[in-house]
Design a protein around this motif. Structure first.
Motif, short mmCIF file in Angstrom:
data_model
loop_
_atom_site.label_atom_id
_atom_site.label_comp_id
_atom_site.label_asym_id
_atom_site.label_seq_id
_atom_site.Cartn_x
_atom_site.Cartn_y
_atom_site.Cartn_z
N MET A 1 0.81 -1.22 0.00
CA MET A 1 0.00 0.00 0.00
C MET A 1 0.84 1.27 0.00
SD MET A 1 -3.06 -1.06 2.62
CE MET A 1 -4.29 -2.28 2.17
N PHE A 2 2.12 1.15 0.37
CA PHE A 2 2.98 2.33 0.36
C PHE A 2 3.14 2.92 -1.04
CE2 PHE A 2 4.69 1.18 4.62
CZ PHE A 2 4.59 2.43 5.20
N PHE A 3 3.09 2.05 -2.05
CA PHE A 3 3.35 2.56 -3.41
C PHE A 3 2.22 2.28 -4.40
CE2 PHE A 3 5.10 -1.76 -3.26
CZ PHE A 3 4.58 -2.32 -4.41
N CYS B 1 -5.48 -5.13 -4.74
CA CYS B 1 -6.91 -5.17 -5.04
C CYS B 1 -7.72 -4.35 -4.04
CB CYS B 1 -7.39 -6.62 -5.03
SG CYS B 1 -6.66 -7.63 -6.35
N TYR B 2 -7.31 -4.35 -2.78
CA TYR B 2 -8.03 -3.60 -1.74
C TYR B 2 -8.00 -2.11 -2.04
CZ TYR B 2 -9.27 -2.16 3.05
OH TYR B 2 -9.87 -1.60 4.15
N VAL B 3 -6.83 -1.58 -2.35
CA VAL B 3 -6.68 -0.15 -2.64
C VAL B 3 -7.49 0.23 -3.87
CG1 VAL B 3 -5.05 1.61 -3.40
CG2 VAL B 3 -4.46 0.11 -1.49
N VAL B 4 -7.40 -0.58 -4.92
CA VAL B 4 -8.10 -0.27 -6.17
C VAL B 4 -9.61 -0.28 -5.96
CG1 VAL B 4 -8.62 -1.17 -8.46
CG2 VAL B 4 -6.26 -1.03 -7.70
N ALA B 5 -10.11 -1.20 -5.15
CA ALA B 5 -11.55 -1.29 -4.93
C ALA B 5 -12.11 0.01 -4.38
CB ALA B 5 -11.86 -2.45 -3.98
N ARG C 1 -8.41 13.06 -7.96
CA ARG C 1 -7.18 12.69 -8.67
C ARG C 1 -6.25 11.82 -7.83
NH1 ARG C 1 -4.52 16.96 -8.68
NH2 ARG C 1 -6.00 18.29 -7.59
N LYS C 2 -6.40 11.84 -6.50
CA LYS C 2 -5.52 11.07 -5.62
C LYS C 2 -6.30 10.05 -4.80
CE LYS C 2 -2.16 14.85 -5.00
NZ LYS C 2 -1.49 15.72 -4.01
N ALA C 3 -7.36 9.51 -5.37
CA ALA C 3 -8.19 8.56 -4.62
C ALA C 3 -7.41 7.29 -4.28
CB ALA C 3 -9.44 8.21 -5.43
N GLY C 4 -6.56 6.83 -5.20
CA GLY C 4 -5.76 5.65 -4.93
C GLY C 4 -4.78 5.86 -3.80
N LEU C 5 -4.11 7.00 -3.81
CA LEU C 5 -3.16 7.32 -2.75
C LEU C 5 -3.88 7.45 -1.41
CD1 LEU C 5 -0.29 8.00 -1.91
CD2 LEU C 5 -0.73 10.39 -2.54
N LEU D 1 -5.21 5.20 4.07
CA LEU D 1 -6.20 4.65 4.98
C LEU D 1 -5.87 3.21 5.36
CD1 LEU D 1 -9.38 6.11 3.27
CD2 LEU D 1 -8.78 6.46 5.67
N GLY D 2 -5.55 2.39 4.35
CA GLY D 2 -5.25 0.99 4.61
C GLY D 2 -4.02 0.81 5.47
N ILE D 3 -2.96 1.56 5.17
CA ILE D 3 -1.72 1.46 5.95
C ILE D 3 -1.97 1.86 7.39
CG2 ILE D 3 0.59 2.44 6.24
CD1 ILE D 3 0.65 2.75 3.15
N ALA D 4 -2.66 2.98 7.59
CA ALA D 4 -2.92 3.46 8.94
C ALA D 4 -3.74 2.46 9.75
CB ALA D 4 -3.64 4.81 8.89
N GLN D 5 -4.76 1.88 9.12
CA GLN D 5 -5.62 0.92 9.83
C GLN D 5 -4.86 -0.33 10.21
OE1 GLN D 5 -8.73 0.53 6.94
NE2 GLN D 5 -9.42 2.65 7.23
N ILE D 6 -4.06 -0.87 9.29
CA ILE D 6 -3.31 -2.10 9.58
C ILE D 6 -2.23 -1.85 10.62
CG2 ILE D 6 -1.69 -3.76 8.58
CD1 ILE D 6 -3.30 -3.59 5.98
N CYS D 7 -1.46 -0.78 10.43
CA CYS D 7 -0.35 -0.50 11.34
C CYS D 7 -0.83 -0.15 12.75
CB CYS D 7 0.52 0.62 10.79
SG CYS D 7 1.42 0.17 9.29
N CYS D 8 -1.90 0.64 12.85
CA CYS D 8 -2.42 1.03 14.16
C CYS D 8 -2.89 -0.18 14.94
CB CYS D 8 -3.56 2.04 13.98
SG CYS D 8 -4.28 2.63 15.54
N SER D 9 -3.66 -1.06 14.29
CA SER D 9 -4.17 -2.24 14.98
C SER D 9 -3.06 -3.21 15.34
CB SER D 9 -5.23 -2.93 14.12
OG SER D 9 -4.71 -3.25 12.84
#
Length: 406
Positions: free
Chosen positions: A66-68, A119-123, A337-341, A346-354
């Motif tokens: 998800m970083f890139f 796939c998660y980010v793209v969805a 324009r930056k929806a993917g980023l 969001l995904g990184i923050a949720q995974i890392c925080c938990s």
């Protein structure tokens, strides 16, 4: 006019189907293989505790990707990243089933996470591209409900598979699911980044900053929510089977019933959005979460009451399911324009925080019950504070709604 409306509805159904398929790879790869852990450990000459690392390694693969991958999706499009992610997931699943050593198995779990992360980010980026704020909140709530079904259905399917076949077939099934998503991404999914959608023109004049106060508030809000729900999932075996004395079968039945509660709440959220403001649902979700913490504490102080624990756990599921889809929709709202980023962040923050919270509590030796109570209470206090401080939608969302109306 009727023909145009029909085409629009068909196109929307296409994007929703693709988005749902892309998201479901993530939870399926977590829950489907768990019933086979004893056999996997025996065949690979590893302990079950060693193979439980596969969960962390899988999430590591998702987080690192998800970083890139969000930037790639914003630059090259959603479709090629979805195809790449589904391909990696399918190949890694196939070789995971063929692994002869625990090291090779764990490596393939990492690459499963890479594919699922793409796939998660793209969805979420696709749903941001194609839906306005109100529809997106409803769809994401429904998506959360469908995701709640996976922890119930995946172990059942896994058990049925292992009645007749060895554990590698579990990974063959995951490979088949990855291949199906690959076909959907290749032949059904249409590129949404390049299409002219009604939500980009009004937003393009606005700076899409990841440091926007509203976006950061929703990143924190959703991260605390995911931390609370994953802490609940992580501590539930200890509370049910060690504290309350449930058998494995009774525990599975209880978790299935609680998952149904979360699923029904998620499917009810779109109906509630027709009558209540989004901020009202968010605040209601926090009230339910705080109530769950109070009831679980009462259960702990009242001789470990199983009835009170079930009530508290049900409110945990309801609170998360009521607010998560709405908060995710609001987080993605300011971005076109930056929806993917934004989805990546969001995904990184949720995974890392938990992951950080659960690791820290385990390192400090905090009991399962207090680990859960701290997560629920902290999530509620922070969540309510963020709602009160950032109750208004950002200007880009208001512009978007005006554009939709016109």
């Amino acid at each position: 006019m009727a023909n145009d409306y029909y085409k629009s509805e068909v196109s929307m159904s296409r994007f929703l189907m693709c988005g749902f398929a892309l998201v479901l790879l993530y939870p399926t790869a977590i829950d489907l293989y768990l019933v086979g852990l004893p056999q996997i450990a025996a065949d690979l000459a590893a302990t079950e505790s060693q193979l439980h690392m596969a969960f962390s390694i899988y999430l590591s693969g998702m987080a690192m990707t998800m970083f890139f991958v969000g930037r790639l999706a914003d630059r090259f499009g959603r479709k090629p990243v979805a195809i790449m992610g589904a391909s990696i997931f399918a190949i890694a699943s196939w070789f995971g089933g063929a692994a002869q050593t625990s090291e090779a198995f764990l490596q393939m779990r990492f690459f499963q996470g890479v594919g699922a992360g793409c796939c998660y980010v793209v969805a979420f980026a696709i749903l941001r591209d194609t839906l306005d704020d109100q529809k997106r909140a409803k769809v994401l709530s429904m998506l959360n409900g469908i995701t709640c079904m996976i922890p119930v259905l995946a172990p059942v399917f896994g058990h049925l598979i292992m009645l007749k076949f060895p554990w590698p077939v579990l990974f063959m099934a995951m490979a088949g699911m990855g291949a199906l998503v690959l076909l959907i991404s290749t032949f059904i999914l249409k590129e949404t980044l390049a299409r002219s959608n009604p939500f980009s023109s009004s937003v393009s004049t606005t700076s899409e900053s990841l440091f926007d106060r509203f976006f950061i508030s929703r990143v924190v809000f959703t991260s605390m929510g995911v931390t609370a729900i994953l802490t609940y999932v992580n501590t539930s075996p200890m509370i049910f089977m060690e504290v309350l004395g449930f058998t494995r079968g009774e525990y599975s039945t209880a978790m299935a019933l609680l998952a149904v509660v979360g699923m029904l709440t998620s499917f009810s959220a779109p109906v509630a959005l027709a009558y209540f403001r989004q901020s009202t649902l968010l605040f209601g979700s926090q009230i339910l979460t705080m109530a769950s913490a109070l009831i679980i504490l009462a259960a702990h102080l009242n001789g470990e009451s199983s009835t009170l624990y079930m009530m508290g756990f049900a409110l945990v599921s309801m609170g998360f399911s009521m607010g998560f889809g709405v908060a995710m929709s609001q987080a993605l709202g300011p971005f076109s324009r930056k929806a993917g980023l934004a989805s990546s962040v969001l995904g990184i923050a949720q995974i890392c925080c938990s992951a950080l919270y659960i690791w820290l509590m385990a390192w400090l030796g905090v009991s399962a019950i207090y680990m859960l109570l701290i997560a629920l209470t902290t999530a509620t206090v922070i969540g309510m504070t963020l709602i009160l401080l950032t109750s208004n939608q950002p200007h880009s969302e208001l512009n978007e709604e005006i554009t939709c109306a016109s």
